[in-house]
Enzyme design. Sequence first.
Site: not given
Length: 220
Positions: A65, A67, A78, A187
């Site tokens: 998703d 931010y 990221f 993750h």
Amino acid sequence: MDVKIEQSWKSCLAEEFEKPYFGQLIDFVKNEYGKMVIYPPGSLIFNAFNLCPFDKVKVVLLGQDPYHEPGQAHGLCFSVREGTIFPPSLVNIFKEIQSDLGKPVPKSGDLTRWAKQGVLLLNATLTVRAHAAGSHQNKGWETFTDAVINRLAVQREHVVYILWGSYAQRKGAIIDTTANLVLQSPHPSPLSASRGFFGNRHFSKTNEYLIKTGQTPIEW
């Protein structure tokens, strides 16, 4: 439908843009931008594609998703805009790069420099409401990004797929591991990084594979 996206992607995804689900998705997204604060800015929804043409993709890094806080999302998973405090997952990514490759932690969390070298920084969902993680999931973006991965998997080989966490690993299940390199680990989130993300050496492994297949390594 005339989608404003880099030309090589526009060509290979042309069929996808004409499917009913994509039209419904675009209607939903336009409506959301018209009445809510949505990230990233509309002009940056396809930023990952615009910075990394289809035939230049060497590495696919899958996120989930965008931010959802101000000043962060700019269409690359990221990555955050210049001058933005690093989110925890990005902090851990830079820690692993430092451990793996001996590189100092950079001053900027803007990963445009990776994208321009052939790293497709692809989120599964390309938009999100402010302060509402996951708010645009299950609206059609996942179908679209599955199609992106499918096109790459069918038409390209010797690509490195970096899959962190169970969500990315499920999404990357179609990839042919005999013609590509698939790297998997937990993750980089603080909740899971210590369970195998740290020490995964994915950055050096990626570069070793790229060199072995006659490609230029990434300056991480």
